[in-house]
Design a protein around this motif. Structure first.
Motif, PDB file in Angstrom:
ATOM      1  N   VAL A  56     -67.176  91.156 -16.315  1.00 47.08           N
ATOM      2  CA  VAL A  56     -66.859  90.189 -15.259  1.00 47.08           C
ATOM      3  C   VAL A  56     -66.747  90.893 -13.909  1.00 47.08           C
ATOM      4  O   VAL A  56     -67.320  90.451 -12.898  1.00 47.08           O
ATOM      5  CB  VAL A  56     -65.552  89.440 -15.599  1.00 47.08           C
ATOM      6  CG1 VAL A  56     -65.095  88.599 -14.401  1.00 47.08           C
ATOM      7  CG2 VAL A  56     -65.749  88.553 -16.827  1.00 47.08           C
ATOM      8  N   VAL A  57     -66.024  92.002 -13.875  1.00 41.49           N
ATOM      9  CA  VAL A  57     -65.807  92.728 -12.621  1.00 41.49           C
ATOM     10  C   VAL A  57     -67.123  93.260 -12.052  1.00 41.49           C
ATOM     11  O   VAL A  57     -67.460  93.041 -10.878  1.00 41.49           O
ATOM     12  CB  VAL A  57     -64.804  93.877 -12.831  1.00 41.49           C
ATOM     13  CG1 VAL A  57     -64.767  94.802 -11.615  1.00 41.49           C
ATOM     14  CG2 VAL A  57     -63.411  93.326 -13.111  1.00 41.49           C
ATOM     15  N   LEU A  58     -67.889  93.969 -12.877  1.00 38.02           N
ATOM     16  CA  LEU A  58     -69.118  94.592 -12.378  1.00 38.02           C
ATOM     17  C   LEU A  58     -70.177  93.557 -12.004  1.00 38.02           C
ATOM     18  O   LEU A  58     -70.873  93.711 -10.992  1.00 38.02           O
ATOM     19  CB  LEU A  58     -69.678  95.558 -13.426  1.00 38.02           C
ATOM     20  CG  LEU A  58     -68.927  96.876 -13.590  1.00 38.02           C
ATOM     21  CD1 LEU A  58     -69.547  97.719 -14.698  1.00 38.02           C
ATOM     22  CD2 LEU A  58     -68.924  97.665 -12.284  1.00 38.02           C
ATOM     23  N   SER A  59     -70.302  92.497 -12.796  1.00 36.98           N
ATOM     24  CA  SER A  59     -71.327  91.493 -12.506  1.00 36.98           C
ATOM     25  C   SER A  59     -70.983  90.698 -11.250  1.00 36.98           C
ATOM     26  O   SER A  59     -71.855  90.383 -10.440  1.00 36.98           O
ATOM     27  CB  SER A  59     -71.497  90.553 -13.703  1.00 36.98           C
ATOM     28  OG  SER A  59     -71.938  91.255 -14.840  1.00 36.98           O
ATOM     29  N   ALA A  60     -69.691  90.368 -11.084  1.00 40.50           N
ATOM     30  CA  ALA A  60     -69.284  89.649  -9.880  1.00 40.50           C
ATOM     31  C   ALA A  60     -69.368  90.547  -8.651  1.00 40.50           C
ATOM     32  O   ALA A  60     -69.726  90.092  -7.548  1.00 40.50           O
ATOM     33  CB  ALA A  60     -67.861  89.122 -10.048  1.00 40.50           C
ATOM     34  N   TRP A  61     -69.077  91.830  -8.816  1.00 44.71           N
ATOM     35  CA  TRP A  61     -69.095  92.777  -7.702  1.00 44.71           C
ATOM     36  C   TRP A  61     -70.525  93.053  -7.243  1.00 44.71           C
ATOM     37  O   TRP A  61     -70.819  93.053  -6.047  1.00 44.71           O
ATOM     38  CB  TRP A  61     -68.411  94.072  -8.143  1.00 44.71           C
ATOM     39  CG  TRP A  61     -68.522  95.221  -7.184  1.00 44.71           C
ATOM     40  CD1 TRP A  61     -68.396  95.170  -5.826  1.00 44.71           C
ATOM     41  CD2 TRP A  61     -68.790  96.577  -7.509  1.00 44.71           C
ATOM     42  NE1 TRP A  61     -68.561  96.435  -5.286  1.00 44.71           N
ATOM     43  CE2 TRP A  61     -68.808  97.309  -6.301  1.00 44.71           C
ATOM     44  CE3 TRP A  61     -68.996  97.248  -8.704  1.00 44.71           C
ATOM     45  CZ2 TRP A  61     -69.050  98.687  -6.258  1.00 44.71           C
ATOM     46  CZ3 TRP A  61     -69.222  98.617  -8.664  1.00 44.71           C
ATOM     47  CH2 TRP A  61     -69.258  99.319  -7.455  1.00 44.71           C
ATOM     48  N   THR A  62     -71.417  93.262  -8.184  1.00 44.46           N
ATOM     49  CA  THR A  62     -72.786  93.660  -7.831  1.00 44.46           C
ATOM     50  C   THR A  62     -73.755  92.494  -7.745  1.00 44.46           C
ATOM     51  O   THR A  62     -74.842  92.646  -7.211  1.00 44.46           O
ATOM     52  CB  THR A  62     -73.338  94.655  -8.868  1.00 44.46           C
ATOM     53  OG1 THR A  62     -73.434  94.004 -10.132  1.00 44.46           O
ATOM     54  CG2 THR A  62     -72.439  95.875  -8.998  1.00 44.46           C
ATOM     55  N   ARG A  63     -73.375  91.322  -8.305  1.00 44.78           N
ATOM     56  CA  ARG A  63     -74.279  90.181  -8.452  1.00 44.78           C
ATOM     57  C   ARG A  63     -75.514  90.568  -9.267  1.00 44.78           C
ATOM     58  O   ARG A  63     -76.618  90.080  -9.039  1.00 44.78           O
ATOM     59  CB  ARG A  63     -74.691  89.619  -7.093  1.00 44.78           C
ATOM     60  CG  ARG A  63     -73.542  89.119  -6.227  1.00 44.78           C
ATOM     61  CD  ARG A  63     -72.914  87.832  -6.785  1.00 44.78           C
ATOM     62  NE  ARG A  63     -71.772  87.410  -5.988  1.00 44.78           N
ATOM     63  CZ  ARG A  63     -71.839  86.523  -4.989  1.00 44.78           C
ATOM     64  NH1 ARG A  63     -72.996  86.003  -4.663  1.00 44.78           N
ATOM     65  NH2 ARG A  63     -70.748  86.185  -4.332  1.00 44.78           N
ATOM     66  N   LEU A  64     -75.305  91.471 -10.222  1.00 44.63           N
ATOM     67  CA  LEU A  64     -76.344  91.870 -11.167  1.00 44.63           C
ATOM     68  C   LEU A  64     -75.864  91.534 -12.581  1.00 44.63           C
ATOM     69  O   LEU A  64     -74.666  91.531 -12.839  1.00 44.63           O
ATOM     70  CB  LEU A  64     -76.622  93.377 -11.081  1.00 44.63           C
ATOM     71  CG  LEU A  64     -77.036  93.960  -9.731  1.00 44.63           C
ATOM     72  CD1 LEU A  64     -77.237  95.465  -9.855  1.00 44.63           C
ATOM     73  CD2 LEU A  64     -78.309  93.306  -9.239  1.00 44.63           C
ATOM     74  N   PRO A  65     -76.779  91.254 -13.508  1.00 38.09           N
ATOM     75  CA  PRO A  65     -76.367  90.942 -14.892  1.00 38.09           C
ATOM     76  C   PRO A  65     -75.986  92.198 -15.667  1.00 38.09           C
ATOM     77  O   PRO A  65     -76.723  92.683 -16.528  1.00 38.09           O
ATOM     78  CB  PRO A  65     -77.621  90.275 -15.476  1.00 38.09           C
ATOM     79  CG  PRO A  65     -78.754  90.873 -14.713  1.00 38.09           C
ATOM     80  CD  PRO A  65     -78.237  91.120 -13.324  1.00 38.09           C
ATOM     81  N   VAL A  66     -74.804  92.740 -15.336  1.00 39.39           N
ATOM     82  CA  VAL A  66     -74.346  93.983 -15.955  1.00 39.39           C
ATOM     83  C   VAL A  66     -73.598  93.642 -17.239  1.00 39.39           C
ATOM     84  O   VAL A  66     -72.417  93.276 -17.213  1.00 39.39           O
ATOM     85  CB  VAL A  66     -73.439  94.787 -15.003  1.00 39.39           C
ATOM     86  CG1 VAL A  66     -73.045  96.108 -15.647  1.00 39.39           C
ATOM     87  CG2 VAL A  66     -74.145  95.032 -13.679  1.00 39.39           C
ATOM     88  N   SER A  67     -74.283  93.739 -18.359  1.00 35.08           N
ATOM     89  CA  SER A  67     -73.680  93.442 -19.652  1.00 35.08           C
ATOM     90  C   SER A  67     -73.013  94.705 -20.194  1.00 35.08           C
ATOM     91  O   SER A  67     -73.565  95.799 -20.096  1.00 35.08           O
ATOM     92  CB  SER A  67     -74.745  92.943 -20.627  1.00 35.08           C
ATOM     93  OG  SER A  67     -74.172  92.553 -21.850  1.00 35.08           O
ATOM     94  N   ILE A  68     -71.830  94.546 -20.767  1.00 35.97           N
ATOM     95  CA  ILE A  68     -71.036  95.671 -21.267  1.00 35.97           C
ATOM     96  C   ILE A  68     -70.866  95.527 -22.784  1.00 35.97           C
ATOM     97  O   ILE A  68     -70.804  94.408 -23.311  1.00 35.97           O
ATOM     98  CB  ILE A  68     -69.654  95.721 -20.590  1.00 35.97           C
ATOM     99  CG1 ILE A  68     -69.813  95.790 -19.064  1.00 35.97           C
ATOM    100  CG2 ILE A  68     -68.839  96.909 -21.083  1.00 35.97           C
ATOM    101  CD1 ILE A  68     -70.517  97.035 -18.564  1.00 35.97           C
TER     102      ILE A  68
END
Length: 407
Positions: free
Chosen positions: A73-85
Motif C-alpha cells: 500500500v505504501v510503495l504503490s501509493a507513494w510511487t503510483r506504480l503497481p509495486v506488489s510485495i
C-alpha cells in the motif's frame, strides 16, 4: 516510462481514488488470494523448521502478511506504480531445510533481523546491491533448486503415507494445472481442506479450539545473535531473497514499461522485514509472479491506473494476516505430511524454473551441479547449513574452471 521521482508531488490528496476501477479491484483481490493461498504452507513449514512453535509460526505468518500488505500500500501509493510485495517463499523453503540452529528460534529471529538490515543496506549502499547482483545466476538458481528439492518430494511421500489423503491433493493440482496454472495451488489447497473435513478424524473439541483462534496471534520474540545462525540463515536468506525475489521483481516492472529506482524499494522492503522479524517473520520483498498480475494489462488497460491492483492486493494481505491464527490452527490438525505436500506443490514451478536456469549454460554447468548437490544433500559443517557451503563450493569451482581455461 513512469519514473519514481515524478510521483512525490502527487501523493497527497484524494485524487488517486479516481483511478480506482473494478478491474483493478478484482485483480487486487485475486492477487492477495493467490499470493497467500499458494505459499502460506511453505512459510509455516519454514518457520517450524527453524524451531518455531505453532503459535510462533502463526505470529510470524501474521506479521509477514500484514507487513507485505502495508508495504504494498505504501510503495504503490507513494510511487503510483503497481509495486506488489510478497514474503520470501524461497527464503521460507530455505528455512524448512535449515534445521534448528544453536539458540533455537530466538537465534533464527536474530538472523531474520540481520537479513532485514542487509536488505536495507543493499538498497541504500549501491556497491552491496551490485555485489549481490554479481553472484552468478546459475549458482543462485542451483542453490534455490537444491533448497526446494526436499520439499518437492512431499506430495509423493504423502501418497505413500496414505493414498486416500495424498492422492486427491495431487490430482486436484494436476487437473487444474492442465487448464489454468494460476489456480493449480489454490485447487490443491481446496482439496486439502476437503480431505481434512472428510478424511481426517479430528480430535474432540477441535472446531471449538479453531473458533477460539480467530484472534490475531501476536508474540514478540526476543532475538539472539549467534555466528552459526548468521552464516546458516541470515546470509543465505539475504542472497535468495535478493537474487530470487527483489531483482526479478524489478525486472517484471521493467518488462511492463515501468522504470522504478530499485534502491529505495529494496530499502523499504528491508524496513518492513525488520518489523515482521520482531514477531517471528523472516523477510518480505518485491513480488515476481503476483507483480506480473498487477503490472499487466489484466489489471487495467491504462498503465497509470494499475497501481490500484497492488494497493487492493495489499489490503487483502492485511485481512488474511489478521486471520493467520485460524489458518494455522486448522493446518495444525492435519498430518504434517499433508501440509508439506501442499507446500511442495507450490514450489514445483519454482524448482523447475530454477533448475533450468541453473544448468542452462554449459560453461557453468559443473559448478552449478556442485552447488545443487551440496545444498540438496543437507550436509552442514561447523553448524553452517549446506546452502552456504554449496554457494561457496560453486564459486570456487567457477574460479578453478576459469583459471584452467586461461591456462
Amino acid at each position: 516510462m513512469l519514473l519514481v521521482g515524478d510521483c512525490h508531488s502527487r501523493f497527497a490528496g484524494l485524487s488517486m481514488f479516481k483511478d480506482l476501477s473494478f478491474q483493478s479491484f478484482f485483480m487486487g483481490c485475486l492477487t492477495a488470494f493467490v499470493g497467500f493461498a499458494s505459499s502460506f504452507a511453505v512459510v509455516l513449514q519454514g518457520l517450524k523448521g527453524v524451531g518455531a512453535t505453532d503459535y510462533q509460526a502463526a505470529s510470524g505468518l501474521m506479521a509477514l502478511s500484514v507487513s507485505m500488505g502495508l508495504c504494498a500500500v505504501v510503495l504503490s501509493a507513494w510511487t503510483r506504480l503497481p509495486v506488489s510485495i510478497a514474503w520470501s517463499t524461497p527464503g521460507a523453503a530455505l528455512l524448512a531445510t535449515a534445521g534448528t540452529v544453536e539458540g533455537g528460534f530466538a537465534a533464527a529471529v536474530g538472523a531474520f533481523l540481520v537479513c532485514g538490515v542487509l536488505i536495507v543496506i543493499a538498497g541504500l549502499f549501491r556497491p552491496l546491491g551490485r555485489a549481490v547482483a554479481a553472484i552468478p545466476a546459475p549458482l543462485a538458481n542451483a542453490m534455490l533448486s537444491g533448497v526446494i528439492l526436499g520439499l518437492c518430494f512431499a506430495p509423493f511421500k504423502a501418497i505413500a503415507f496414505d493414498p486416500a489423503l495424498g492422492l486427491p491433493i495431487l490430482v486436484a493440482w494436476a487437473a487444474v494445472l492442465a487448464f489454468k496454472r494460476l489456480y493449480a495451488v489454490p485447487a490443491a489447497l481446496l482439496a486439502f481442506v476437503i480431505v481434512m473435513m472428510f478424511g481426517v478424524d479430528l480430535p474432540e473439541g477441535a472446531m471449538a479450539t479453531w473458533t477460539q483462534s480467530l484472534a490475531p496471534p501476536i508474540e514478540l520474540v526476543a532475538p539472539e545473535f549467534t555466528l552459526p545462525a548468521l552464516i546458516s540463515i541470515a546470509l543465505p536468506l539475504f542472497i535468495v531473497t535478493m537474487a530470487s525475489q527483489n531483482i526479478p521483481g524489478i525486472a517484471v516492472l521493467k518488462v511492463n514499461h515501468y522504470n522504478p529506482n530499485p534502491g529505495p524499494l529494496f530499502a523499504v522492503t528491508g524496513l518492513f522485514s525488520l518489523f515482521s522479524a520482531t514477531f517471528g517473520g523472516h523477510a518480505v520483498n518485491l513480488a515476481a509472479i503476483t507483480a506480473a498480475m498487477c503490472a499487466g494489462e489484466d489489471a487495467h488497460p491504462d498503465p497509470k491506473r494499475r497501481y490500484w491492483a497492488a494497493i487492493i492486493g495489499g489490503v487483502g494481505y492485511i485481512v488474511f494476516g489478521l486471520l493467520a491464527g485460524a489458518v494455522t490452527a486448522f493446518v495444525s490438525l492435519a498430518p504434517p505430511i499433508l501440509i508439506q505436500a501442499v507446500a511442495g506443490l507450490a514450489l514445483i514451478g519454482a524448482f523447475s524454473g530454477s533448475a533450468v536456469a541453473a544448468f542452462k549454460e554449459p560453461e557453468t554447468r559443473e559448478a552449478a551441479a556442485v552447488t545443487f548437490l551440496i545444498t540438496a544433500s543437507g550436509v552442514s559443517f561447523a553448524g553452517i547449513s549446506g546452502a552456504f557451503w554449496g554457494l561457496v563450493a560453486g564459486g570456487l569451482m567457477i574460479g578453478v574452471l576459469r583459471l584452467a581455461r586461461r591456462g
